[in-house]
Design a protein around this motif. Sequence first.
Motif, PDB file in Angstrom:
ATOM      1  N   ASP A   1     -28.035  81.574  25.474  1.00 41.93           N
ATOM      2  CA  ASP A   1     -28.317  80.668  24.001  1.00 41.93           C
ATOM      3  C   ASP A   1     -26.719  81.075  24.106  1.00 41.93           C
ATOM      4  N   THR A   2     -25.518  79.884  23.048  1.00 37.54           N
ATOM      5  CA  THR A   2     -25.178  79.576  22.837  1.00 37.54           C
ATOM      6  C   THR A   2     -24.229  79.948  21.388  1.00 37.54           C
ATOM      7  N   VAL A   3     -23.565  80.509  20.795  1.00 33.99           N
ATOM      8  CA  VAL A   3     -23.595  79.704  19.179  1.00 33.99           C
ATOM      9  C   VAL A   3     -21.800  79.617  18.650  1.00 33.99           C
ATOM     10  N   GLU A   4     -21.836  78.405  18.465  1.00 33.38           N
ATOM     11  CA  GLU A   4     -20.339  78.234  18.124  1.00 33.38           C
ATOM     12  C   GLU A   4     -19.987  79.433  16.515  1.00 33.38           C
ATOM     13  N   MET A   5     -18.970  79.853  16.241  1.00 33.17           N
ATOM     14  CA  MET A   5     -18.460  80.357  15.162  1.00 33.17           C
ATOM     15  C   MET A   5     -17.279  79.795  14.711  1.00 33.17           C
ATOM     16  N   PRO A   6     -16.793  78.525  14.138  1.00 34.43           N
ATOM     17  CA  PRO A   6     -16.202  77.623  13.725  1.00 34.43           C
ATOM     18  C   PRO A   6     -15.366  78.286  12.776  1.00 34.43           C
TER      19      PRO A   6
ATOM     20  N   ALA B   1     -13.722  70.360  22.503  1.00 30.11           N
ATOM     21  CA  ALA B   1     -13.663  71.191  23.138  1.00 30.11           C
ATOM     22  C   ALA B   1     -14.895  71.989  23.302  1.00 30.11           C
ATOM     23  N   LEU B   2     -15.165  72.598  21.817  1.00 32.89           N
ATOM     24  CA  LEU B   2     -15.776  74.385  22.377  1.00 32.89           C
ATOM     25  C   LEU B   2     -17.507  72.933  21.852  1.00 32.89           C
ATOM     26  N   ALA B   3     -17.319  72.238  20.946  1.00 33.81           N
ATOM     27  CA  ALA B   3     -18.713  71.346  20.609  1.00 33.81           C
ATOM     28  C   ALA B   3     -19.411  71.643  21.548  1.00 33.81           C
TER      29      ALA B   3
ATOM     30  N   GLU C   1     -13.588  83.502  23.638  1.00 35.29           N
ATOM     31  CA  GLU C   1     -12.883  82.614  22.625  1.00 35.29           C
ATOM     32  C   GLU C   1     -12.665  81.406  23.822  1.00 35.29           C
ATOM     33  N   GLU C   2     -12.214  79.949  23.364  1.00 38.19           N
ATOM     34  CA  GLU C   2     -11.871  78.923  24.226  1.00 38.19           C
ATOM     35  C   GLU C   2     -10.671  79.043  23.974  1.00 38.19           C
TER      36      GLU C   2
END
Length: 364
Positions: free
Chosen positions: A244-249, A177-179, A281-282
């Motif tokens: 800008d958005t950045v994932e931190m998986p 979902a986050l991606a 946080e998602e």
Amino acid sequence: MSSSRSFRLAVSALGAVMVTAGLLAGPANAEPDTAAPRATDPVTEVTDRLAAQLTGRYAAEAKRFGLFPTTAEHAVNLADAPADSALGRAVRAANREVLAAKGLPADSAPLLTVRLADPSMVDALRRGVTPLVASSPSDDEATSVTAYGRDAKRVLLDAERIPHRPVYLVEVDSAAALAEGMDVIQSTLAQHGQAPQVRAAAGYWATQVTSIRLRDDAEPWHKGKAEIFAIAAGFGQDGKVKVDTVEMPYLDHDDTTYYPGQLLVHFSSYKYNLADLVLMEEDSGTNYRDLALALAQALLTIVDGGVYIPLVNAILNALPDGWWTDDPDYVDSFYTLSTATAGTLTGAANNATMTVAPYWVAPL
């Protein structure tokens, strides 16, 4: 998993008898619940409904199709149910509801999964103990979890204590979902002229996070791994705020130090050598389209006056009031990171600590 239950008061300034862990003894310790269900967000309504159906009308099909994992290591996607089965049709309809509620494209990958809540429950499964099925409450402050037993009978579980009885959780694949959500945010911001425009240049400076740690919040057993993302904001060359958005998986758990070496802030598209960073946080109820539109509308009103203006408060104020008691969850924020910022930083909410260093991104 939420990393911010105890921090919402700081951000604002900046039911029933519980059934405890001993559920195996029988009716004396696990009574069916007859109280009216609490209001929930649309996604939790879907997962709760499916949890009941997997122990009721679709229980036989779910077992026959192998939708209940025997370990806690991996979740099973409910879309694995055959499309021509009654359960398969119900799952696909539920997925459509979830995608709409989260503001994601209708052709996104199926998000609904089932996982065993905790590794300690594997032994009970192997002994043949009949499991319960539940969905995690959308309210991070909930004191109970509604689970369903045979024939969809409701049972209340203590939200803070791991049950002895096996519990399967119906939930959203938050990583997937986050991606998808990051793409929605960036495309929406681009439509409003607020997505960063990377300029061709002889290299540029970025902020690299070499280590990061979130404070331990003693998360309840029914919350899964965290899915953290960062929102970086600064002023573009045209004077508009760029986001800008950045994932931190990798940031799965609190009270754990990670060493990602990730670039969080790219200064190539900013007018000033300063930017702000917000960690969020998602959660299951996050609507990415609404989040993007809220950011766009709030940040459009900010005008570059020739001097850098911190943007953290504008980002936080863009979120509707209800999101502080539901989704998405605020984790922490860092003000005025510069191209020279280095060392160990503690966020404004005292929840995140990270070590950063300037990083020169050389051209090819």
